[in-house]
Design an enzyme around this catalytic site. Structure first.
Site, PDB file in Angstrom:
ATOM      1  N   LYS A  77       0.679  -1.136   0.086  1.00  0.00           N
ATOM      2  CA  LYS A  77       0.174   0.104   0.019  1.00  0.00           C
ATOM      3  C   LYS A  77       0.879   1.369  -0.004  1.00  0.00           C
ATOM      4  O   LYS A  77       0.487   2.324  -0.685  1.00  0.00           O
ATOM      5  CB  LYS A  77      -0.918   0.114   1.120  1.00  0.00           C
ATOM      6  CG  LYS A  77      -2.227  -0.938   1.203  1.00  0.00           C
ATOM      7  CD  LYS A  77      -3.104  -0.940   2.375  1.00  0.00           C
ATOM      8  CE  LYS A  77      -4.230  -1.670   1.933  1.00  0.00           C
ATOM      9  NZ  LYS A  77      -3.985  -3.171   1.974  1.00  0.00           N
ATOM     10  N   GLU A  83      -3.950   6.649   8.135  1.00  0.00           N
ATOM     11  CA  GLU A  83      -4.555   7.759   7.038  1.00  0.00           C
ATOM     12  C   GLU A  83      -5.677   8.386   7.777  1.00  0.00           C
ATOM     13  O   GLU A  83      -6.243   7.723   8.710  1.00  0.00           O
ATOM     14  CB  GLU A  83      -4.969   6.740   6.003  1.00  0.00           C
ATOM     15  CG  GLU A  83      -4.185   6.216   5.022  1.00  0.00           C
ATOM     16  CD  GLU A  83      -4.862   5.453   3.841  1.00  0.00           C
ATOM     17  OE1 GLU A  83      -4.148   5.150   2.726  1.00  0.00           O
ATOM     18  OE2 GLU A  83      -5.928   4.926   4.029  1.00  0.00           O
ATOM     19  N   ARG A 136      -6.834  -8.564  -9.371  1.00  0.00           N
ATOM     20  CA  ARG A 136      -7.337  -9.694  -9.679  1.00  0.00           C
ATOM     21  C   ARG A 136      -8.933  -9.214 -10.201  1.00  0.00           C
ATOM     22  O   ARG A 136      -9.253  -7.890 -10.129  1.00  0.00           O
ATOM     23  CB  ARG A 136      -7.606 -10.342  -8.336  1.00  0.00           C
ATOM     24  CG  ARG A 136      -8.386  -9.726  -7.115  1.00  0.00           C
ATOM     25  CD  ARG A 136      -8.547 -10.394  -6.047  1.00  0.00           C
ATOM     26  NE  ARG A 136      -9.053  -9.680  -4.978  1.00  0.00           N
ATOM     27  CZ  ARG A 136     -10.013  -9.209  -4.409  1.00  0.00           C
ATOM     28  NH1 ARG A 136     -11.082  -9.109  -5.523  1.00  0.00           N
ATOM     29  NH2 ARG A 136     -10.282  -8.495  -3.403  1.00  0.00           N
TER      30      ARG A 136
END
Length: 494
Positions: free
Chosen positions: A116, A200, A292
């Site tokens: 990330k 975050e 995916r």
């Protein structure tokens, strides 16, 4: 060209891939654990191979065993589905090293998407807006606490190795942060053997809106429109729909351009999903790429008219995209309900066991991707998702009404399901008006409303049962009377 595909997965997604491969004349190889001996994907594939015990680490996560089957079966490609090894860059690299066509992004790209922090840095470089937070990994709880106080609570603690809503904690003060830091660290180590955490800013009253992205091996990239995924519990999606009620064409194009930039920034090939949070002020912030095929891809297929698995295979074969962005149009509205084997009133605890009988909805513009059949078993070893029920309509309300009818028709005996919850949600005025947010269940007291709906249904059924009993009683009386009259007439003739 791909001639035989091994599907490194199980359940409905394995069946989904098999369906497209059959249409393309491609042979399929299924793998299965002890638990899945009688599963549908085992019966539907061209060939099937046992790979181990029920526990995922001894079967569907066993890379070496799966590679052994790939080679012994003569498969020249592997489709990972979603979950299990689908975003494992080590497995993608293992396939690459063995000259097996991995139907998905490259191992390097997948590695970048899965980290990330690295992915966020790539997005900032490409000028794709991201959520405010730590500039890098935080080394300990003290540093996380310092950053949290700088950007302001509430904040999210996120493991860079998390995914699917796991490895995330919302904290609102220093005490919760210190406790949450330990929890997220433990979850990450338990899942992947390592931990790295970022902080975050938590954006309140946000929507979770994702874009389907698609890029071929020649550098051609497009987006295949958005999906609204705001209705969740514990960061797990429950209901998805497309288009989003707050995305107009101008916004769709603007954010779509960011999605193409995101795909290029990580050199992504094949299909993937760029996920965003939409703040209440209308701003979009990138959060991650799912490298995916997404669980909820069927609703995008319904409004685009495309077969995404076919598109994946074509890209893996090196074919260029057969369209440009201007050629793609959305048609109508589609909704997906994830039918989970869970008990809503036991904090969504898994519900497992035999399913003696099942009735799967069907009809015009109703699609149900499922592994269920009468006599199957819902296993405690795997994800609780049993089926993906999707409906389409030329208008949102027609799609919604069709979904309610399909949910009424869906009968699964033996386990608790999320079906009653979805009926309650789809009937609310807030859902009808598109007033969605990631805290939808809590914000609108949906569980309490579900309780009231169940009580009302019981009363309604009680009245119906009483009426049926009275009708049956009167009918029986009339039959007895008719029989007595008939007998007396017969006797009078003697």
């Amino acid at each position: 060209m791909i001639e035989k595909v091994l599907i490194a997965n199980r359940g409905e997604i394995a069946l989904r891939v098999i369906r497209t491969c059959k249409a393309l004349g491609i042979k399929t190889v299924a793998v299965y654990s002890d638990e899945d001996t009688n599963s549908l994907h085992v019966k539907k594939a061209t060939e099937s191979y046992h790979i181990g015990k029920a526990a995922p680490k001894e079967s569907y996560l066993n890379q070496e065993k799966i590679m052994e089957v790939i080679q012994s079966s003569g498969a020249d490609a592997v489709h990972p589905g979603y979950g299990f090894l689908s975003e494992n860059d080590d497995f993608a690299r293992l396939c690459e090293n063995n000259k097996i066509n991995f139907i998905g992004p490259s191992a390097d790209s997948m590695n970048l998407c899965g980290d990330k922090m690295e992915c966020k840095a790539a997005m900032l470089k490409a000028k794709v807006p991201t959520v405010p937070g730590s500039p890098g990994l935080v080394k300990d709880a003290a540093e996380a606490e310092k950053i949290a106080n700088e950007i302001g609570y509430p904040v999210l603690l996120k493991s860079v190795y998390g995914g699917g809503g796991r490895g995330i904690r919302l904290v609102t003060n220093d005490k919760e942060l210190r406790e949450g830091f330990e929890t997220v660290t433990s979850e990450s180590i338990a899942a992947v053997g390592k931990s790295a955490i970022i902080v975050e800013k938590f954006l309140e009253k946000t929507r979770h809106i994702e874009y389907q992205m698609c890029r071929d091996k020649h550098g051609n990239a497009v987006h295949l429109f958005e999906r609204e995924c705001s209705i969740q519990r514990r960061n797990q999606k429950l209901i998805e729909q497309t288009p989003s009620p707050v995305v107009d064409q101008k916004t769709r194009e603007r954010v779509g351009e960011l999605v193409v930039k995101a795909a290029e920034a990580v050199d992504y090939t094949n299909l993937g999903t760029a996920e965003f949070l939409r703040a209440d002020n209308g701003e979009f912030y990138f959060i991650e790429i799912n490298a995916r095929l997404q669980v909820e891809h069927p609703i995008s297929e319904m409004v685009s008219g495309l077969d995404f698995v076919k598109l994946q295979i074509d890209i893996a074969n090196g074919e260029p995209l057969p369209f440009k962005q201007k050629d793609l149009k959305m048609n109508g509205y589609a909704i997906e309900c994830r039918i989970n084997a869970e008990d809503t009133f036991l904090d969504f605890a898994p519900s497992t066991g035999p399913v003696p009988e099942v009735n799967i909805p069907s009809g015009p513009n109703v699609r149900c991707d499922t592994y269920l059949y009468s006599g199957c078993t819902v296993s405690p070893f795997y994800d609780s998702l049993m089926a993906k029920l999707c409906t389409w309509g030329p208008t949102f309300d027609e799609s919604r009404r069709r979904m309610l009818t399909a949910l009424d028709d869906f009968y699964i005996q033996g386990v608790e399901t999320s079906i009653p919850l979805y009926k309650t949600i789809l009937r609310t005025e807030e859902y009808k008006k598109g007033e969605l947010s990631t805290d939808f269940l809590k914000r609108y007291g949906i569980i309490d409303r579900l309780t009231e709906d169940i009580k009302a249904d019981k009363e309604k059924n009680k009245e119906a049962a009483l009426a049926a009993a009275i009708i049956h009683s009167e009918y029986f009386k009339s039959r007895v009377k008719d029989s007595t009259d008939a007998n007396s007439t017969w006797k009078s003739r003697l």
